[in-house]
Design a protein around this motif. Structure first.
Motif: not given
Length: 305
Positions: A12-15, A43-49
């Motif tokens: 779960a990375p962040t872009p 694969l979960r990409i945390d893109d709330l930021d």
């Protein structure tokens, strides 16, 4: 005889920056832990930021997994697939439903305090409970929502690597934010909702996220999310550089810069093996890492780079 459910975990990375060696190590440990048990990797990409989001950071996640030779069973196959079908911005209503459970219990309050105001009252940056008893309306303009953490709240859980872990949540993360001032749900809420929706039952993350685990267990307990409270946890050691954990601000240590300088996939795997003290195992790719991998053999501390 009851059969154990199949292991399911997530990368779960962040872009929000180019990935570094620490991210690569976390990916490798998460992947190997699941594959060792014939588990499922998502694969979960945390893109709330979204303030720090850049398309090149998103592409870097797929490039890194490909460079490392790490496969996964569920999740986006490329940046376009992610943005069309998997972005967290598509799941805001599900996060709000979870927030509503806290609101209905009277656990949430509005707080317009700025970071500078908090810092002026609390040099350590811990929220000084300024607005806890102010009873401001939840629709107060430019206000975040905070959750009430009762004094003396301590969260305990079992970690498959560290054993029993105890976190004094009220002392270390008092009344943390669950909805940002822009109305977007905070990471702690989104992470629980996503793990529940995906059926994740093994959560692997760095030791620096121990406090987040405690916060999420607190929220899960108060929203009836038993699948999360029953999950297994592994908090792995961090790579440190000059006494600090690696961050995405270490551009010189980013994998993309290292690849530009000529780093090969085999060299990356050898570097990860060296950091873990496994250099004699002949690790040069994902499969040889998997063959050597034993959770109990992970070191408690990783040498500086």
């Amino acid at each position: 005889m009851e059969t154990k459910p199949q292991i399911k975990t997530r990368i779960a990375p962040t872009p929000s920056g180019f990935l570094h060696l620490g991210n690569a190590l976390s990916f490798a440990i998460t992947w190997a832990l699941a594959r060792k048990q014939q588990g499922i990797v998502a694969l979960r990409i945390d893109d709330l930021d979204n303030a720090r989001f850049r398309p090149e950071y998103l592409q870097d996640i797929f490039d890194t997994l490909d460079f490392m030779g790490l496969d996964y069973d569920e999740g986006p196959r490329n940046p376009q697939d992610f943005q069309e079908n998997y972005s967290q911005l598509l799941r805001l209503s599900a996060y709000q439903t979870q927030l509503d459970k806290l609101v209905q219990q009277g656990m949430v309050y509005a707080c317009p305090c700025s970071r500078s105001q908090i810092a002026a009252l609390s040099p350590q940056g811990l929220y000084p409970l300024t607005c806890r008893n102010e009873q401001l309306p939840l629709d107060t303009p430019n206000a975040a929502w905070r959750v009430r953490i009762p004094d003396d709240t301590v969260i305990s859980f079992q970690d498959q690597l560290l054993g029993n872990c105890t976190v004094p949540l009220a002392l270390e993360m008092p009344d943390f934010v669950v909805r940002r001032k822009d109305g977007i749900p905070a990471y702690q809420i989104a992470s629980i909702v996503d793990d529940l929706a995906m059926g994740v039952n093994l959560i692997v993350r760095g030791e620096d996220l121990m406090l987040s685990t405690a916060a999420q267990l607190f929220l899960a307990h108060h929203t009836g999310a038993t699948a999360f409270t029953n999950a297994a946890f592994v908090h792995h050691p961090l790579i440190v550089s000059e006494g600090n954990k690696l961050s995405k601000s270490h551009d010189a240590l980013s994998l993309t810069e290292m690849r530009k300088a000529g780093l090969t996939s085999q060299q990356l795997w050898r570097k990860l093996a060296e950091l873990l003290g496994w250099q004699k195992a002949g690790i040069e790719d994902a499969q040889s890492f998997l063959s050597r991998f034993r959770l109990e053999d992970l070191p408690r501390h990783i040498a500086q780079v």
